[in-house]
Structures are given as C-alpha cells and as structure tokens.
Design an enzyme around this catalytic site. Structure first.
Site, PDB file in Angstrom:
ATOM      1  N   ASP A 191       0.857  -1.184   0.000  1.00 33.35           N
ATOM      2  CA  ASP A 191       0.000   0.000   0.000  1.00 33.35           C
ATOM      3  C   ASP A 191       0.900   1.243   0.000  1.00 33.35           C
ATOM      4  O   ASP A 191       1.800   1.357   0.849  1.00 33.35           O
ATOM      5  CB  ASP A 191      -0.879   0.001   1.261  1.00 33.35           C
ATOM      6  CG  ASP A 191      -2.235   0.631   1.004  1.00 33.35           C
ATOM      7  OD1 ASP A 191      -3.258   0.073   1.432  1.00 33.35           O
ATOM      8  OD2 ASP A 191      -2.261   1.688   0.329  1.00 33.35           O
ATOM      9  N   GLU A 212      -6.287   3.809  -6.058  1.00 35.66           N
ATOM     10  CA  GLU A 212      -7.556   4.025  -5.366  1.00 35.66           C
ATOM     11  C   GLU A 212      -8.043   5.398  -5.782  1.00 35.66           C
ATOM     12  O   GLU A 212      -7.465   6.415  -5.404  1.00 35.66           O
ATOM     13  CB  GLU A 212      -7.385   3.978  -3.848  1.00 35.66           C
ATOM     14  CG  GLU A 212      -8.719   4.031  -3.141  1.00 35.66           C
ATOM     15  CD  GLU A 212      -8.667   4.606  -1.743  1.00 35.66           C
ATOM     16  OE1 GLU A 212      -7.743   5.381  -1.449  1.00 35.66           O
ATOM     17  OE2 GLU A 212      -9.545   4.271  -0.943  1.00 35.66           O
ATOM     18  N   ASP A 242      -2.912   4.762  -2.490  1.00 32.07           N
ATOM     19  CA  ASP A 242      -3.932   5.366  -1.631  1.00 32.07           C
ATOM     20  C   ASP A 242      -4.341   6.743  -2.163  1.00 32.07           C
ATOM     21  O   ASP A 242      -3.474   7.579  -2.441  1.00 32.07           O
ATOM     22  CB  ASP A 242      -3.329   5.516  -0.234  1.00 32.07           C
ATOM     23  CG  ASP A 242      -4.355   5.874   0.811  1.00 32.07           C
ATOM     24  OD1 ASP A 242      -5.245   5.066   1.040  1.00 32.07           O
ATOM     25  OD2 ASP A 242      -4.255   6.970   1.382  1.00 32.07           O
ATOM     26  N   HIS A 300     -11.127  -2.628   3.573  1.00 33.52           N
ATOM     27  CA  HIS A 300     -11.016  -2.209   4.978  1.00 33.52           C
ATOM     28  C   HIS A 300     -11.752  -0.902   5.255  1.00 33.52           C
ATOM     29  O   HIS A 300     -11.842  -0.463   6.406  1.00 33.52           O
ATOM     30  CB  HIS A 300      -9.541  -2.063   5.342  1.00 33.52           C
ATOM     31  CG  HIS A 300      -8.887  -0.978   4.574  1.00 33.52           C
ATOM     32  ND1 HIS A 300      -8.663  -1.037   3.206  1.00 33.52           N
ATOM     33  CD2 HIS A 300      -8.447   0.237   4.960  1.00 33.52           C
ATOM     34  CE1 HIS A 300      -8.114   0.085   2.798  1.00 33.52           C
ATOM     35  NE2 HIS A 300      -7.967   0.879   3.838  1.00 33.52           N
ATOM     36  N   ASP A 301     -12.236  -0.267   4.174  1.00 37.58           N
ATOM     37  CA  ASP A 301     -12.974   1.004   4.329  1.00 37.58           C
ATOM     38  C   ASP A 301     -14.477   0.824   4.193  1.00 37.58           C
ATOM     39  O   ASP A 301     -15.217   1.805   4.326  1.00 37.58           O
ATOM     40  CB  ASP A 301     -12.561   1.999   3.233  1.00 37.58           C
ATOM     41  CG  ASP A 301     -11.166   2.523   3.419  1.00 37.58           C
ATOM     42  OD1 ASP A 301     -10.541   2.868   2.405  1.00 37.58           O
ATOM     43  OD2 ASP A 301     -10.686   2.562   4.569  1.00 37.58           O
TER      44      ASP A 301
HETATM   45  O1  TEU Z   1      -9.315   5.807   1.735  1.00 40.88           O
HETATM   46  C1  TEU Z   1      -9.677   6.909   0.950  1.00 40.88           C
HETATM   47  C2  TEU Z   1     -11.091   7.227   1.121  1.00 40.88           C
HETATM   48  O2  TEU Z   1     -11.727   7.757   0.263  1.00 40.88           O
HETATM   49  C3  TEU Z   1     -11.670   6.938   2.435  1.00 40.88           C
HETATM   50  O3  TEU Z   1     -12.065   8.179   2.939  1.00 40.88           O
HETATM   51  C4  TEU Z   1     -12.832   5.967   2.267  1.00 40.88           C
HETATM   52  O4  TEU Z   1     -13.402   6.050   0.989  1.00 40.88           O
HETATM   53  C5  TEU Z   1     -13.867   6.328   3.242  1.00 40.88           C
HETATM   54  O5  TEU Z   1     -13.252   6.177   4.487  1.00 40.88           O
HETATM   55  C6  TEU Z   1     -15.072   5.427   3.103  1.00 40.88           C
HETATM   56  O6  TEU Z   1     -15.994   5.858   4.056  1.00 40.88           O
HETATM   57  C7  TEU Z   1      -7.903   5.632   1.830  1.00 40.88           C
HETATM   58  C8  TEU Z   1      -7.643   4.437   2.721  1.00 40.88           C
HETATM   59  O7  TEU Z   1      -8.183   3.263   2.089  1.00 40.88           O
HETATM   60  C9  TEU Z   1      -8.300   4.713   4.048  1.00 40.88           C
HETATM   61  O8  TEU Z   1      -8.202   3.578   4.911  1.00 40.88           O
HETATM   62  C10 TEU Z   1      -7.594   5.901   4.677  1.00 40.88           C
HETATM   63  O9  TEU Z   1      -8.278   6.235   5.874  1.00 40.88           O
HETATM   64  C11 TEU Z   1      -7.620   7.110   3.730  1.00 40.88           C
HETATM   65  O10 TEU Z   1      -7.309   6.793   2.384  1.00 40.88           O
HETATM   66  C12 TEU Z   1      -6.552   8.109   4.166  1.00 40.88           C
HETATM   67  O11 TEU Z   1      -5.290   7.542   3.927  1.00 40.88           O
END
Ligand code: TEU
Ligand code: CA
Length: 557
Positions: free
Chosen positions: A98, A254, A199, A327-328
């Site tokens: 990542d 992403e 990310d 994970h999000d």
């Molecule tokens: O996520 C980016 C993002 O858009 C997040 O805000 C996510 O879509 C949102 O939390 C959904 O509700 C990336 C990573 O995957 C995330 O874990 C990190 O918190 C974020 O960037 C900041 O690095």
C-alpha cells in the site's frame, strides 16, 4: 487483448492489524501473516495486497506514515518483512504494498521540519496558507469531518489535511516531493515487491488556487474538488517513467471520484500510468447529503447499472478491478447480500459468483471468503476508527443526526465492521490472538470461522476456492466480453461472457424471493454447469430460481 499476469490474478487484501497476532499483544503482525500463508495458498490467491505496515503513530491505522523505510514496531521488524516476502514468493504469491503518498503523518521528519519555519527547506513539501479574513484559507471539509485546514501557531499559518489533522497533504507540485516518493518506491521495488496499491492517488493534484467548494444543502463544508486534479496524469506518467516501467509490477490506483472516462487515462492499455483503478461508483451508491452515513440499501437496478457500465465501457480501453468490500467498507455480505442465519451462506456464494465471473482482477477482502459479516457494535466505546468516531461527534453535536440514528449508520456503514479480527477458529478470541484484541472480535465467530469451513466441502471458503480455480481453467472468464441480460429485472443479475470458442452464462438471484427466468436457447442443451450454490441439476427452458440462487453455465461455441 494483451495478456498480463495481473489480469489473470486474484488478489487477497490483508489488513495486518486484524489478520493474525503471533506474539499475544492483541495486534496482528507480519509473523502472523507468514504463519497463515499456506491457508492463502490453499484458497488459491495469486497476489496479496498488504495495507500499510510502515512506521506510523496509527492515527488512521497506518495510513499516516512517519517513516516509509521502516516497519511499524507493533507489526515487527524489517527482517520479519523480508522473511514474509520470501515465504510468499516461495508459494508463488506476489506482494503488492500500500503506497500512501497523498499525505504523510505529522510525525514524519519532513513535516516536523516543514512546520519549524517559513523558510525551512522542507516548508514546501506541504501545503501551507495564510488565514483568510482571520479564518481557514477556504471552506473545504476533511474526509474525516471538520475543516480540511489546521492552524499551526509556530508559524501562524494553516496546513491542508484532506484526512485527519495528523495526515498533512504532501505538495505534489514540488519536484523535490515527487523525487522523494519515487526514490522510496524504487527502494521497495529493489527489495523485490511486486506492485503498489496507491492510496487516494486521484487526490494528489489540487485545483489551481484552492478555490472554495460547493457546500451541499444542509452540509457544513465545501467539497475540495481534489479528485482528478489538473496535473494528476502528468505526475503518474512521471512516476511510471521513474519507477513503474522499470519493473514487472501490478499497480492499482484508489481513485475516489473517478469516472469511466477518467479511468481510461489512469489505467490506459498503453501502460503509461497504472494497471487498473478502484472505482467508487458502486460502493458510493445510496449515499446522500451526508455521504455514506445513511441506512439506505442499494437497489439492485443501481448495482446492475454501475457494474454493467464499468464492464462494457472500459472494455478494450482499460482494465477493471472487481471488489465489493475492503477495509474502508462494511462487510459486502451485510451490505449487498443477506447476513441472516437463513440466507448468509447462499447469498455470500451468490455475491461471489456475480463478481468473480466478470471481466477484471477480483479482490477478496480478508474474511470475505468465510462470509464474515458486520459486527454491528452498538456502543461508541467499541469503535476504533477515527472516521466513525469524529463523524459521530460532529453530526450529533451539530444536531444533524440523533445519537441513535448515527449509531445505526455506524453499525451499517462504519469501517470497523470490516476490521474486526479474522475468525480462524471457535476458540479464545477466534484464534486471532492469545491476548486481548485491539478491537472486539465479532460475536458470531463460533459459527463463522476458517477451521470449520476448511473441513466443510460445502463451505463458502471452498466455493471461493472453486471460483478462483475456474478463473485459471477458463480463459473466457478473464478475457471474454461482457453482455448483460434481463437488464430491467429487479431480482436477477445475469450476463454472458464470450471469447472465441467459449461462452459462459452467469445467473444470480439477488432477492430472498423466487424468480422465474428463461435459460437462453443456446444454453439449454450441451451446456455444462461450472458452479452452483444450490446444487441445481435441471437447466431446462424455464427455471424458477430459489432465493439467492446462482449458477454458471458454460459451452464451447
Ligand atoms: O481511503 C480513501 C477514502 O476515500 C476513504 O475516505 C474511504 O473512501 C472512506 O473512508 C469510506 O468511508 C484511503 C484508505 O483506504 C483509508 O483507509 C484511509 O483512511 C484514507 O485513504 C486516508 O489515507
Ligand atoms: Ca502482535
């Protein structure tokens, strides 16, 4: 279609904090991952996407990096990393790391220096602005609630943070920043990793002049408009020249806010930028004024519309990633399927069938292969995610939502639902740790765990294993063209895939009711059933699908 290893691969995402704890401190770690590689080999995955394991104060669980060339102490040492990578490669599994370079931690030495003075050599590594009329430089909101600007008294200026206050945004307009990032990426590639998941890479180029954004009706802050910015493709093409083109890598961006048209640039077949992107159109469905904080379900017609558009409009121009969770996101079974005891297993298999028979690289999020569900924590004290906790306070204190409704939204859409410990067995803490886990284990671990499923030939695990194996056996699954059938049907998602000499029909009933359909003529005879979640044998002209029934028919042309 030019063949690539990453087009034929299935990726498994590991969230290291919750995967496997090897030393009893309640936190997953690298040696824990190494101890579970045979399980992943058995599942049949080809690539592991590992969420961040770099040094971090864990304000956002590792997505706030304070040293890109060191392993987070809680996760282990660089020797543990080297051993894990070697053990992955021994099993023919590649590792995608990542890459979090839209921002660093505020504890990174670059930011520690940058905030010291206005003429510090690192000042322009970040985005500093003077107050405007005594307030924040513009009306942008952070993705984690509140303003996207933090006032820093040391130099009496604000710095930009699209995420938490401890995640200051890097200034990608500064060539020194880009060089630092590319040097670091080359350093990891020289260690032998096989790619990067990037990310929020669609946010690295900010709009000229950082203008105010539109404040949605009833909203508190303006939209930053930081997606697909003016120079993002320049930066990625430079990254490709300086790093990516030198190695045989898989890269996935992403890309919050990406459209199909933009995706054709990020993941163009000419290979000048990335291999593929994560689009957000699907997972952002049923969002409202307050983003994902709603209790709305996604109507199947919207799910079909989005999936069909990305399958048909990207065809031949760029490569798709295929995912329903990470994970999000809440657990995909809870969000898009039916996690009730009656339908959990059959609907998990149906969802997997729908996704894995499409064109693109499929991603399996840890525990998805077991049918893990949302944890549905009812008390704020059980939540760990900065995003959930901060929005709970912002929305209840502003009177936007009642505490009861906001808790319902956390239970349905909070990221912690996907971050509870991996459920390995029905013993103490689901076999994840000998200690006390950093976040509570889902209370259903005795019914849902890997040990039970490995011994059950009809488990969700073995169903995923078969889907993954089919992808290796039938080129039509990887390279065939997609065509949706029954487009207007509000229960059935069906589509065909066609490649010279082969054709495949996938049928999924997304509802808890029976659904009638006609098998297309060409599949009524001499078609082979590749997989079915309810053991159907008869595929005559008319079939009455059972709740959440799915099957795949295959024929040679
Ligand atoms: O996520 C980016 C993002 O858009 C997040 O805000 C996510 O879509 C949102 O939390 C959904 O509700 C990336 C990573 O995957 C995330 O874990 C990190 O918190 C974020 O960037 C900041 O690095
Ligand atoms: Ca540990």
């Amino acid at each position: 279609m030019d063949k690539k290893w990453w087009k034929e691969a299935v990726v498994y995402q590991i969230y290291p904090r919750s995967f496997m704890d090897s030393n009893g401190d309640g936190i997953g770690d690298l040696n824990g991952i190494t101890s579970r590689l045979d399980y992943l080999k058995d599942l049949g995955v080809d690539v592991i996407w590992l969420s961040p394991v770099y040094q971090s104060p864990n304000d956002d669980n590792g997505y706030d990096i304070s040293d890109y060339r060191a392993i987070m102490q809680e996760f282990g040492t660089m020797e543990d990393f080297d051993r894990m990578l070697s053990e992955m490669h021994k099993r023919g599994i590649r590792l995608v790391m990542d890459l979090v370079v839209n921002h660093t931690s505020d504890e990174h030495k670059w930011f520690v220096e940058s905030r010291k003075s206005k003429d510090n050599p690192y000042r322009d590594y970040y985005i500093w602005r003077d107050a405007k009329e005594g307030k924040e430089p513009n009306n942008w909101g952070s993705c984690f609630s509140g303003s996207a600007w933090k006032y820093d008294p040391q130099t009496e200026m604000y710095y930009l943070h699209l995420f938490s206050t401890k995640q200051p945004d890097l200034n990608w307009e500064n060539p020194a920043v880009r060089k630092e990032v590319f040097d670091m990426m080359n350093w990891w590639c020289e260690k032998g990793i096989d790619g990067f998941r990037m990310d929020v890479i669609s946010m690295i180029s900010k709009p000229e002049g950082l203008p105010d954004g539109k404040i949605p009706e009833g909203g508190l802050y303006g939209d930053s408009g930081c997606v697909n910015g003016p120079h993002v493709h320049e930066y990625l093409q430079e990254m490709n020249r300086e790093v990516l083109s030198k190695y045989d890598l898989m890269t996935v961006g992403e890309c919050a806010g990406v459209t199909i048209e933009e995706a054709e640039k990020y993941a163009s077949a000419d290979g000048k930028e990335l291999s593929m992107v994560f689009q957000f159109e699907l997972v952002d469905l049923a969002s409202g004024t307050y983003g994902k904080w709603t209790d709305k379900r996604v109507p199947l017609k919207d799910f079909k519309r989005v999936m069909t558009a990305w399958q048909t409009e990207l065809e031949g121009k760029a490569w798709n990633s295929l995912f329903l969770g990470n994970h999000d996101q809440p657990r995909c079974l809870s969000r898009f399927g039916d996690d009730s005891p009656e339908y959990r297993v059959v609907s998990a298999k149906m969802l997997a069938t729908c996704l894995h028979m499409m064109q693109g690289t499929p991603y399996v999020y840890q525990g998805e292969e077991l049918g893990m569900t949302n944890a549905y924590f009812t008390e704020l004290k059980d939540y760990r995610d900065i995003e959930s906790i901060q929005y709970f306070h912002e929305y209840t204190e502003a009177g936007i939502y009642t505490p009861e409704y906001m808790m319902k939204c956390l239970m349905l859409r909070g990221r912690d639902n996907a971050r509870t410990p991996m459920q390995w067995e029905d013993s103490h803490q689901a076999g994840f740790t000998e200690g006390t886990p950093w976040i509570r284990v889902n209370s259903n671990y005795k019914e849902i765990n890997a040990k039970q499923q490995l011994s059950d030939p009809n488990s969700i695990f073995h169903y995923y294993q078969k889907l993954i194996r089919l992808r290796k056996e039938k080129p039509v699954i990887v390279y065939g063209t997609f065509e949706a059938l029954y487009r207007e049907h509000d229960q059935i998602f069906a589509y065909t895939r066609t490649l010279e000499g082969e054709k495949l029909l996938t049928v999924c009933n997304f509802s808890e009711h029976v659904a009638e359909m006609e098998i297309p003529e060409e599949f009524q005879k001499n078609a082979e059933c590749l997989i079915t979640n309810l053991g159907r044998k008869d595929f005559g002209k008319k079939v009455v699908l059972k709740p959440y029934e799915a099957f795949v028919l295959y024929r040679n042309l």
